[in-house]
Write a protein that holds these residues in place. Structure first.
Motif, mmCIF file in Angstrom:
data_model
loop_
_atom_site.group_PDB
_atom_site.id
_atom_site.type_symbol
_atom_site.label_atom_id
_atom_site.label_comp_id
_atom_site.label_asym_id
_atom_site.label_seq_id
_atom_site.Cartn_x
_atom_site.Cartn_y
_atom_site.Cartn_z
ATOM 1 N N GLU A 108 0.812 -1.223 0.000
ATOM 2 C CA GLU A 108 0.000 0.000 0.000
ATOM 3 C C GLU A 108 0.845 1.273 0.000
ATOM 4 O OE1 GLU A 108 -4.012 -1.830 2.086
ATOM 5 O OE2 GLU A 108 -2.727 -0.476 3.256
ATOM 6 N N THR A 109 1.993 1.207 0.647
ATOM 7 C CA THR A 109 2.813 2.417 0.735
ATOM 8 C C THR A 109 3.872 2.473 -0.365
ATOM 9 O OG1 THR A 109 4.348 1.301 2.230
ATOM 10 C CG2 THR A 109 2.579 2.577 3.242
ATOM 11 N N GLY A 110 4.152 1.334 -0.991
ATOM 12 C CA GLY A 110 5.211 1.281 -2.001
ATOM 13 C C GLY A 110 6.603 1.333 -1.384
ATOM 14 N N ALA A 111 6.669 1.048 -0.076
ATOM 15 C CA ALA A 111 7.966 1.134 0.615
ATOM 16 C C ALA A 111 8.857 -0.063 0.277
ATOM 17 C CB ALA A 111 7.743 1.187 2.125
ATOM 18 N N THR A 112 10.157 0.151 0.328
ATOM 19 C CA THR A 112 11.140 -0.912 0.105
ATOM 20 C C THR A 112 11.746 -1.281 1.461
ATOM 21 O OG1 THR A 112 12.965 0.630 -0.140
ATOM 22 C CG2 THR A 112 11.734 0.082 -2.143
ATOM 23 N N PRO A 113 12.477 -2.398 1.535
ATOM 24 C CA PRO A 113 13.100 -2.767 2.821
ATOM 25 C C PRO A 113 13.957 -1.642 3.405
ATOM 26 C CG PRO A 113 13.247 -4.596 1.290
ATOM 27 C CD PRO A 113 12.673 -3.446 0.514
ATOM 28 N N GLN A 114 14.580 -0.846 2.551
ATOM 29 C CA GLN A 114 15.415 0.258 3.055
ATOM 30 C C GLN A 114 14.587 1.296 3.820
ATOM 31 O OE1 GLN A 114 17.217 1.804 -0.498
ATOM 32 N NE2 GLN A 114 17.593 -0.272 -1.223
ATOM 33 N N ASP A 115 13.320 1.388 3.461
ATOM 34 C CA ASP A 115 12.459 2.383 4.109
ATOM 35 C C ASP A 115 12.094 1.988 5.533
ATOM 36 O OD1 ASP A 115 12.419 3.997 1.822
ATOM 37 O OD2 ASP A 115 10.795 2.827 0.944
ATOM 38 N N GLU A 116 12.458 0.764 5.939
ATOM 39 C CA GLU A 116 12.105 0.320 7.296
ATOM 40 C C GLU A 116 13.153 0.731 8.319
ATOM 41 O OE1 GLU A 116 11.971 -3.865 6.667
ATOM 42 O OE2 GLU A 116 10.575 -3.588 5.015
ATOM 43 N N GLU A 117 14.312 1.162 7.853
ATOM 44 C CA GLU A 117 15.406 1.490 8.764
ATOM 45 C C GLU A 117 14.985 2.540 9.789
ATOM 46 O OE1 GLU A 117 19.122 2.648 7.134
ATOM 47 O OE2 GLU A 117 19.550 0.648 6.351
ATOM 48 N N GLY A 118 15.275 2.272 11.029
ATOM 49 C CA GLY A 118 15.067 3.286 12.064
ATOM 50 C C GLY A 118 13.674 3.311 12.671
ATOM 51 N N ILE A 119 12.719 2.586 12.075
ATOM 52 C CA ILE A 119 11.348 2.641 12.605
ATOM 53 C C ILE A 119 11.315 2.189 14.062
ATOM 54 C CG2 ILE A 119 9.051 1.603 12.456
ATOM 55 C CD1 ILE A 119 9.221 1.643 9.474
ATOM 56 N N ILE A 120 12.036 1.129 14.371
ATOM 57 C CA ILE A 120 11.978 0.544 15.722
ATOM 58 C C ILE A 120 12.489 1.524 16.786
ATOM 59 C CG2 ILE A 120 14.243 -0.613 15.600
ATOM 60 C CD1 ILE A 120 12.846 -3.001 17.071
ATOM 61 N N ASN A 121 13.394 2.408 16.391
ATOM 62 C CA ASN A 121 13.913 3.373 17.368
ATOM 63 C C ASN A 121 12.846 4.357 17.857
ATOM 64 O OD1 ASN A 121 16.437 2.215 17.275
ATOM 65 N ND2 ASN A 121 17.114 3.519 15.596
ATOM 66 N N GLN A 122 11.739 4.446 17.110
ATOM 67 C CA GLN A 122 10.636 5.300 17.537
ATOM 68 C C GLN A 122 10.016 4.759 18.833
ATOM 69 O OE1 GLN A 122 9.647 8.077 15.897
ATOM 70 N NE2 GLN A 122 11.104 7.795 14.227
ATOM 71 N N TYR A 123 10.129 3.449 19.045
ATOM 72 C CA TYR A 123 9.515 2.822 20.218
ATOM 73 C C TYR A 123 10.457 2.738 21.400
ATOM 74 C CZ TYR A 123 6.035 1.205 16.899
ATOM 75 O OH TYR A 123 5.064 1.146 15.961
ATOM 76 N N ASN A 124 11.707 2.500 21.061
ATOM 77 C CA ASN A 124 12.711 2.186 22.052
ATOM 78 C C ASN A 124 12.836 3.259 23.131
ATOM 79 O OD1 ASN A 124 14.660 0.509 22.970
ATOM 80 N ND2 ASN A 124 16.258 1.250 21.601
ATOM 81 N N PHE A 125 12.534 4.479 22.782
ATOM 82 C CA PHE A 125 12.771 5.572 23.730
ATOM 83 C C PHE A 125 11.493 6.176 24.288
ATOM 84 C CE2 PHE A 125 16.490 5.002 21.113
ATOM 85 C CZ PHE A 125 17.444 4.812 22.102
ATOM 86 N N VAL A 126 10.408 5.435 24.152
ATOM 87 C CA VAL A 126 9.155 5.858 24.781
ATOM 88 C C VAL A 126 9.298 5.645 26.293
ATOM 89 C CG1 VAL A 126 6.712 5.253 25.022
ATOM 90 C CG2 VAL A 126 7.757 5.372 22.752
ATOM 91 N N GLU A 127 8.799 6.569 27.076
ATOM 92 C CA GLU A 127 8.926 6.477 28.539
ATOM 93 C C GLU A 127 8.469 5.126 29.064
ATOM 94 O OE1 GLU A 127 7.365 9.509 31.481
ATOM 95 O OE2 GLU A 127 7.718 10.756 29.700
ATOM 96 N N GLY A 128 9.270 4.507 29.892
ATOM 97 C CA GLY A 128 8.922 3.221 30.505
ATOM 98 C C GLY A 128 9.264 2.020 29.645
ATOM 99 N N CYS A 129 9.617 2.259 28.396
ATOM 100 C CA CYS A 129 9.905 1.138 27.496
ATOM 101 C C CYS A 129 11.285 0.557 27.776
ATOM 102 C CB CYS A 129 9.819 1.595 26.045
ATOM 103 S SG CYS A 129 10.231 0.282 24.874
#
Ligand SMILES: [Mn+2]
Length: 341
Positions: free
Chosen positions: A250-271
């Motif tokens: 649906e987004t037309g994203a490639t595997p390269q476009d996934e880089e860094g997404i997980i870091n959005q979660y890692n630094f959420v308070e309490g995580c």
């Protein structure tokens, strides 16, 4: 284990008596892997020049990975040295360098390495300490493989001039693996090396834009889709999400476009733990794991699948099973490590 001074001396002896070199790393190279490969390419090119400064025409130096590096690294100097497996089919090299990858991560390049007379492994992954290569230079406390590659510059047997092209490649790898000097692996030495690279005349801001900041519109759409699926466990320390094939279509994203997404979660308070599950195909899920330091994700990844691994704070593995089964298995392992049950 030998110290780095002695190791670089031994690498020099092997390089001096050889003419053909293969440089490889992870089958799908990241910023540190490609940065280290291209810095090493230049270092070997300089080392194999004769006194008049010309490269011996018999010398061959090829950078080869199973997959071509992501488009965003095309700005790196000497990118044209990167060859596809197809282009080097049938070639034989005397020396094989494996940077930031380890044999088990080189994929289809492994047969080329197996034909080499000597192999040299330069890495900062703890899981690679048991390497069987001719020379193994593994320093797990170092922020990036590029930081290790920098040591070629000052070593008396090598004496490689720190030109902007080498400096650009090393800087790219260092900012990639430290998240621009934000992650815990960043040391005073990391900053001292970065200062030397800036003094060599690199455009640090431009390298940051290319390596870390720029993203495609498809990547932004994918990020939005993934973030909207975020989940948290009842005890509140584990955050996870999924990337499905449908989202990619649906987004037309490639595997390269996934880089860094997980870091959005890692630094959420309490995580304390962040997990990203990616549907690779039918019954095959790629699992990315991040820890804030309480638990060792490298160890957890290895328990889930012996082929997996990584660092304490960042690791991954691929698992067989449906998305639901895999999520349950991984969450159980992470909960057990984090809460004891
Ligand atoms: Mn690395």
């Amino acid at each position: 284990m030998m110290n780095s001074y002695q190791i670089l001396k031994e690498i020099k002896q092997i390089v001096d008596k050889s003419k053909s070199f293969l440089i490889t790393g992870q089958y799908n190279p990241d910023g540190d892997s490609i940065g280290a490969e291209l810095a090493l390419y230049k270092i070997l090119s300089v080392a194999k020049r004769d006194q008049s400064g010309t490269l011996d025409p018999e010398v061959v130096i090829d950078v080869v990975n199973e997959e071509l590096p992501p488009h965003r690294y095309r700005f790196l100097p000497n990118f044209q040295a990167v060859k596809s497996l197809e282009e080097v089919r049938g070639r034989r090299y005397e020396v094989g360098f494996i940077v930031d990858g380890g044999r088990d991560r080189t994929g289809k390049v492994l047969p080329l390495l197996e034909k080499c007379d000597y192999t040299v492994n330069i890495d900062h992954h703890k899981s690679r300490l048991a390497s069987t290569d001719t020379i193994s230079w593994i320093e797990p406390h170092v922020s990036s493989t590029c930081e290790l590659v920098f040591e070629f510059i000052d070593h008396p047997d090598w004496k490689i001039p720190l030109t902007p092209d080498i400096a650009t490649c090393i800087y790219a790898g260092m900012i990639y693996d430290t998240g621009s000097f934000q992650f815990s692996s960043t040391s005073p030495r990391t900053h001292r090396i970065a200062a030397r690279l800036l003094e060599a005349g690199i455009s640090a801001w431009k390298i940051s834009e290319e390596v870390l900041l720029s993203k495609s519109y498809a990547a932004l759409k994918l990020l939005t889709a993934v973030l909207s699926e975020v989940r948290r466990d009842p005890r509140g320390s584990i955050l996870w999400s999924v990337i499905t094939q449908k989202m990619l279509e649906e987004t037309g994203a490639t595997p390269q476009d996934e880089e860094g997404i997980i870091n959005q979660y890692n630094f959420v308070e309490g995580c304390e733990a962040a997990i990203l599950f990616k549907e690779l195909g039918k019954n095959k899920i790629k699992v990315s794991l991040r820890s804030r330091g309480k638990i060792d994700m490298g160890a957890i990844a290895k328990t889930l699948n012996p082929g997996g691994g990584g660092h304490e704070r960042a690791a991954g593995c691929t698992l067989e099973g449906s998305m639901e089964e895999v999520q349950e298995r991984v969450l159980k392992a992470v909960e057990k490590a984090l809460y004891g049950s």
